[in-house]
Structures are given as structure tokens and as C-alpha cells.
Design a protein around this motif. Structure first.
Motif, PDB file in Angstrom:
ATOM      1  N   ILE A  89       0.844  -1.200   0.000  1.00 14.14           N
ATOM      2  CA  ILE A  89       0.000   0.000   0.000  1.00 14.14           C
ATOM      3  C   ILE A  89       0.877   1.246   0.000  1.00 14.14           C
ATOM      4  CG2 ILE A  89      -1.918   1.186   1.127  1.00 14.14           C
ATOM      5  CD1 ILE A  89      -2.529  -1.738   0.361  1.00 14.14           C
ATOM      6  N   ARG A  90       0.633   2.139  -0.929  1.00 17.82           N
ATOM      7  CA  ARG A  90       1.325   3.429  -0.960  1.00 17.82           C
ATOM      8  C   ARG A  90       0.407   4.514  -0.436  1.00 17.82           C
ATOM      9  NH1 ARG A  90       2.049   5.621  -5.373  1.00 17.82           N
ATOM     10  NH2 ARG A  90       0.754   4.339  -6.748  1.00 17.82           N
ATOM     11  N   VAL A  91       0.961   5.406   0.405  1.00 20.05           N
ATOM     12  CA  VAL A  91       0.187   6.527   0.944  1.00 20.05           C
ATOM     13  C   VAL A  91       0.995   7.798   0.766  1.00 20.05           C
ATOM     14  CG1 VAL A  91      -1.071   7.454   2.918  1.00 20.05           C
ATOM     15  CG2 VAL A  91      -0.765   4.969   2.692  1.00 20.05           C
ATOM     16  N   ASN A  92       0.428   8.745   0.072  1.00 18.32           N
ATOM     17  CA  ASN A  92       1.094  10.015  -0.185  1.00 18.32           C
ATOM     18  C   ASN A  92       0.116  11.171   0.028  1.00 18.32           C
ATOM     19  OD1 ASN A  92       3.836   9.195  -1.417  1.00 18.32           O
ATOM     20  ND2 ASN A  92       2.377   7.966  -2.612  1.00 18.32           N
ATOM     21  N   ALA A  93       0.663  12.368   0.073  1.00 18.08           N
ATOM     22  CA  ALA A  93      -0.176  13.559   0.207  1.00 18.08           C
ATOM     23  C   ALA A  93       0.112  14.528  -0.926  1.00 18.08           C
ATOM     24  CB  ALA A  93       0.068  14.242   1.546  1.00 18.08           C
ATOM     25  N   VAL A  94      -0.928  15.162  -1.403  1.00 20.70           N
ATOM     26  CA  VAL A  94      -0.789  16.241  -2.369  1.00 20.70           C
ATOM     27  C   VAL A  94      -1.082  17.539  -1.619  1.00 20.70           C
ATOM     28  CG1 VAL A  94      -3.186  16.027  -3.188  1.00 20.70           C
ATOM     29  CG2 VAL A  94      -1.474  17.097  -4.638  1.00 20.70           C
ATOM     30  N   CYS A  95      -0.243  18.548  -1.852  1.00 20.25           N
ATOM     31  CA  CYS A  95      -0.264  19.753  -1.016  1.00 20.25           C
ATOM     32  C   CYS A  95      -0.393  21.000  -1.889  1.00 20.25           C
ATOM     33  CB  CYS A  95       1.003  19.836  -0.178  1.00 20.25           C
ATOM     34  SG  CYS A  95       1.444  18.292   0.662  1.00 20.25           S
ATOM     35  N   PRO A  96      -1.597  21.441  -2.148  1.00 20.58           N
ATOM     36  CA  PRO A  96      -1.780  22.596  -3.032  1.00 20.58           C
ATOM     37  C   PRO A  96      -1.494  23.922  -2.327  1.00 20.58           C
ATOM     38  CG  PRO A  96      -3.737  21.172  -2.959  1.00 20.58           C
ATOM     39  CD  PRO A  96      -2.873  20.799  -1.809  1.00 20.58           C
ATOM     40  N   GLY A  97      -1.167  24.921  -3.160  1.00 16.89           N
ATOM     41  CA  GLY A  97      -1.150  26.297  -2.694  1.00 16.89           C
ATOM     42  C   GLY A  97      -2.559  26.865  -2.795  1.00 16.89           C
ATOM     43  N   PHE A  98      -2.673  28.154  -3.032  1.00 16.37           N
ATOM     44  CA  PHE A  98      -3.996  28.767  -3.202  1.00 16.37           C
ATOM     45  C   PHE A  98      -4.570  28.328  -4.555  1.00 16.37           C
ATOM     46  CE2 PHE A  98      -2.156  31.483   0.014  1.00 16.37           C
ATOM     47  CZ  PHE A  98      -3.239  31.794   0.827  1.00 16.37           C
ATOM     48  N   ILE A  99      -5.789  27.814  -4.529  1.00 16.14           N
ATOM     49  CA  ILE A  99      -6.400  27.210  -5.716  1.00 16.14           C
ATOM     50  C   ILE A  99      -7.598  28.028  -6.170  1.00 16.14           C
ATOM     51  CG2 ILE A  99      -7.112  25.009  -6.721  1.00 16.14           C
ATOM     52  CD1 ILE A  99      -6.431  23.736  -3.983  1.00 16.14           C
ATOM     53  N   ARG A 100      -7.830  28.054  -7.474  1.00 15.72           N
ATOM     54  CA  ARG A 100      -8.986  28.753  -8.020  1.00 15.72           C
ATOM     55  C   ARG A 100     -10.225  27.848  -7.939  1.00 15.72           C
ATOM     56  NH1 ARG A 100      -8.509  33.044 -11.171  1.00 15.72           N
ATOM     57  NH2 ARG A 100      -6.503  32.359 -12.036  1.00 15.72           N
ATOM     58  N   THR A 101     -10.718  27.685  -6.724  1.00 16.04           N
ATOM     59  CA  THR A 101     -11.951  26.943  -6.468  1.00 16.04           C
ATOM     60  C   THR A 101     -12.821  27.801  -5.559  1.00 16.04           C
ATOM     61  OG1 THR A 101     -11.030  25.893  -4.489  1.00 16.04           O
ATOM     62  CG2 THR A 101     -10.776  24.709  -6.586  1.00 16.04           C
ATOM     63  N   ALA A 102     -14.052  27.374  -5.310  1.00 18.16           N
ATOM     64  CA  ALA A 102     -14.921  28.111  -4.387  1.00 18.16           C
ATOM     65  C   ALA A 102     -14.263  28.213  -3.012  1.00 18.16           C
ATOM     66  CB  ALA A 102     -16.275  27.415  -4.294  1.00 18.16           C
ATOM     67  N   HIS A 103     -13.641  27.120  -2.576  1.00 19.57           N
ATOM     68  CA  HIS A 103     -12.925  27.086  -1.303  1.00 19.57           C
ATOM     69  C   HIS A 103     -11.778  28.101  -1.296  1.00 19.57           C
ATOM     70  CE1 HIS A 103      -9.602  25.628   1.236  1.00 19.57           C
ATOM     71  NE2 HIS A 103     -10.478  24.951   1.959  1.00 19.57           N
ATOM     72  N   GLY A 104     -10.977  28.099  -2.351  1.00 21.11           N
ATOM     73  CA  GLY A 104      -9.830  28.984  -2.424  1.00 21.11           C
ATOM     74  C   GLY A 104     -10.210  30.449  -2.513  1.00 21.11           C
ATOM     75  N   ILE A 105     -11.217  30.751  -3.311  1.00 19.90           N
ATOM     76  CA  ILE A 105     -11.677  32.138  -3.444  1.00 19.90           C
ATOM     77  C   ILE A 105     -12.255  32.634  -2.130  1.00 19.90           C
ATOM     78  CG2 ILE A 105     -13.285  33.664  -4.636  1.00 19.90           C
ATOM     79  CD1 ILE A 105     -10.931  32.677  -6.355  1.00 19.90           C
ATOM     80  N   ARG A 106     -13.019  31.761  -1.442  1.00 16.08           N
ATOM     81  CA  ARG A 106     -13.572  32.156  -0.136  1.00 16.08           C
ATOM     82  C   ARG A 106     -12.458  32.437   0.864  1.00 16.08           C
ATOM     83  NH1 ARG A 106     -15.152  29.419   4.615  1.00 16.08           N
ATOM     84  NH2 ARG A 106     -14.844  27.357   3.709  1.00 16.08           N
ATOM     85  N   GLU A 107     -11.427  31.605   0.853  1.00 13.24           N
ATOM     86  CA  GLU A 107     -10.297  31.816   1.761  1.00 13.24           C
ATOM     87  C   GLU A 107      -9.659  33.176   1.531  1.00 13.24           C
ATOM     88  OE1 GLU A 107      -6.080  29.661   3.037  1.00 13.24           O
ATOM     89  OE2 GLU A 107      -7.128  29.023   1.213  1.00 13.24           O
ATOM     90  N   VAL A 108      -9.360  33.490   0.278  1.00 12.56           N
ATOM     91  CA  VAL A 108      -8.726  34.765  -0.049  1.00 12.56           C
ATOM     92  C   VAL A 108      -9.637  35.936   0.337  1.00 12.56           C
ATOM     93  CG1 VAL A 108      -8.006  36.235  -1.967  1.00 12.56           C
ATOM     94  CG2 VAL A 108      -7.239  33.854  -1.856  1.00 12.56           C
TER      95      VAL A 108
END
Length: 259
Positions: free
Chosen positions: A183-202
Motif C-alpha cells: 500500500i502506498r500513501v502520499n499527500a498532495v499539497c496545493p497552494g492557493f487554488i482557483r476553487t470556491a474554497h480557495g476564493i472564499r479563503e482569499v
């Protein structure tokens, strides 16, 4: 739609939590396009079903399931439904999550518990539900969505940063425990993203006096990250191309954390 026999996820079944919107939606579509059968798990049940129907109409295989992934009973029911539909699970993309932007001293205990449930407990529950199937098969890939906030602090985001720090180490520790089980387990770690979540954060950061202007964004990471760019990183980690990538954190942030 890619040929289900030749795509990068050909023959695989992928579960995507938070899969009906933002980066989760982008990943659901991309995984399907690369030959995977996609199980879209989202608390927005109708959106999950409509996206699954779109994938099916394009020649793919998909189902949408309504579930609150911070609730054990709903998670277990969702994974049972996925297994009934497709027999196995090869890939789990734990993407569901949200944010609280608030001064630390105004953060309530209820918010603390709630965000940990959504951002961290959900991954614990989903992995517990999926791992037995992967262990039986002797293989599997789990990708958890962390963030630049796991290692870089932002004012007014003490709670969010804490949850993402937990996701970071959860992913690494789980990888170590299950490495020799295939089993492989990894994480993806985005910066600020152009999504509803990201726009709301900004928007919320700016409203409370934190510089999240276009100029600040350009200085930190050049531009907004697009959801499809996060999905591409998750696709790599899900695929056999990443067969020796395990316990890693892939930053999708255009040098935000490098400077």
C-alpha cells in the motif's frame, strides 16, 4: 474519454471523497478519462450523482454516493456501496475538507472539533474502511489532500494549519506502517487554488486585513493554481508510474514553500 484498457488508471477502481466539486471534481473527471471506474463520495449527493451520470454518458463507469465522510456509519455504508458496484478499490483520493478563517481567540471549541472531524477524522475513517480491501488485494494507492498550510503558517488560520499538519504526518505514518503490504500513501499539497474554497479563503483573509491581493498572490506563487493541476498530481500518485513514491508530500504550489 480514454480507452479503459489503455489509460493510466485502466482497470482500477478509484474512490474520490469530496469528489463532486473543485479539485475533487477535476480528479473524478480526470481519473475516469484515464480509465478508472470512479466512485464519487460527497455530502452534496445530487451533485455527486450528476457528475457520475456525466462520466457514464461519456462512456465511463461511475457512481455518486451521498455521505458525510466525518461520520463512520455513512463512510462504511458508502464503501459498502462502492464494493457492491465494482468489487474492489484500488485508489482512494481523500480530498474532502474545508477551512475556518478566524482569529485564534475567537475560534470556538465547536469549530475546533468540527474542522478536525472534516479534515482529519474523515481520512482516518475512509482509510479504515478501504484498507481491508486493499490489503486483501496486496496493493493500493491512497492520496490525502494536505496543503501548503501544513508547513507554512497563515494568520487567522491556526485551526486550518493544525488540521493540515495532522494530515501531513498521518499520511507519512500510514505509509510506513503499510509499505510492506503493497500500500502506498502520499499527500498532495496545493497552494492557493482557483476553487470556491480557495476564493472564499482569499476573500475572508482580505476582509480581515491579511494581504491576499493579486500582487501578493503573484509574489507567493505566481498565480492561482487551477483545480486540474492538483488533479494531475493526484493522478500521478494514483498511477503505477508512482510505484516507488511512498510517504511523500507533493507540493503543487509553484515555489510557495520553496522561498
Amino acid at each position: 474519454m480514454a480507452d479503459a484498457k489503455t489509460g493510466r488508471l485502466a482497470g482500477k477502481v478509484a474512490v474520490v471523497s469530496g469528489g463532486a466539486g473543485g479539485c475533487g471534481e477535476a480528479a473524478s473527471l480526470l481519473f475516469a478519462d484515464e480509465g478508472a471506474k470512479v466512485v464519487i463520495v460527497d455530502r452534496q449527493g445530487e451533485a455527486a450523482k450528476k457528475l457520475a451520470e456525466k462520466i457514464v454518458a461519456s462512456g465511463g463507469a461511475s457512481i455518486g454516493i451521498k455521505a458525510d465522510v466525518s461520520n463512520a456509519a455513512e463512510v462504511n455504508a458508502a464503501i459498502d456501496e462502492a464494493l457492491n458496484a465494482f468489487d474492489t478499490i484500488d485508489v482512494l483520493f481523500n480530498h474532502a475538507g474545508t477551512i475556518v478563517v478566524k482569529p485564534f481567540l475567537e475560534t470556538t471549541e465547536e469549530e475546533w472539533d468540527w474542522l478536525h472531524a472534516v479534515n482529519v477524522k474523515s481520512m482516518f475513517l475512509m482509510c479504515k474502511a478501504v484498507l481491508p480491501t486493499m490489503l486483501k488485494a496486496g496493493k493500493g494507492s491512497i492520496i490525502n489532500t494536505s496543503s501548503i498550510s501544513a508547513i507554512t503558517a497563515t494568520p487567522l488560520e491556526v485551526l486550518y494549519c493544525t488540521t493540515k499538519g495532522a494530515v501531513h504526518q498521518f499520511s507519512r505514518a500510514l505509509a510506513v506502517e503499510y509499505r510492506d503490504k503493497g500500500i502506498r500513501v502520499n499527500a498532495v499539497c496545493p497552494g492557493f487554488i482557483r476553487t470556491a474554497h480557495g476564493i472564499r479563503e482569499v476573500t475572508e483573509l482580505s476582509a480581515q486585513g491579511v494581504d491576499a491581493s493579486e500582487a501578493a498572490m503573484k509574489a507567493m506563487q505566481g498565480r492561482f493554481c487551477e483545480p486540474e493541476e492538483v488533479a494531475q498530481a493526484a493522478l500521478f500518485l494514483a498511477s503505477d508510474e508512482a510505484s516507488f513514491v511512498n510517504g511523500s508530500h507533493i507540493f503543487v504550489d509553484n515555489t510557495f514553500t520553496a522561498v
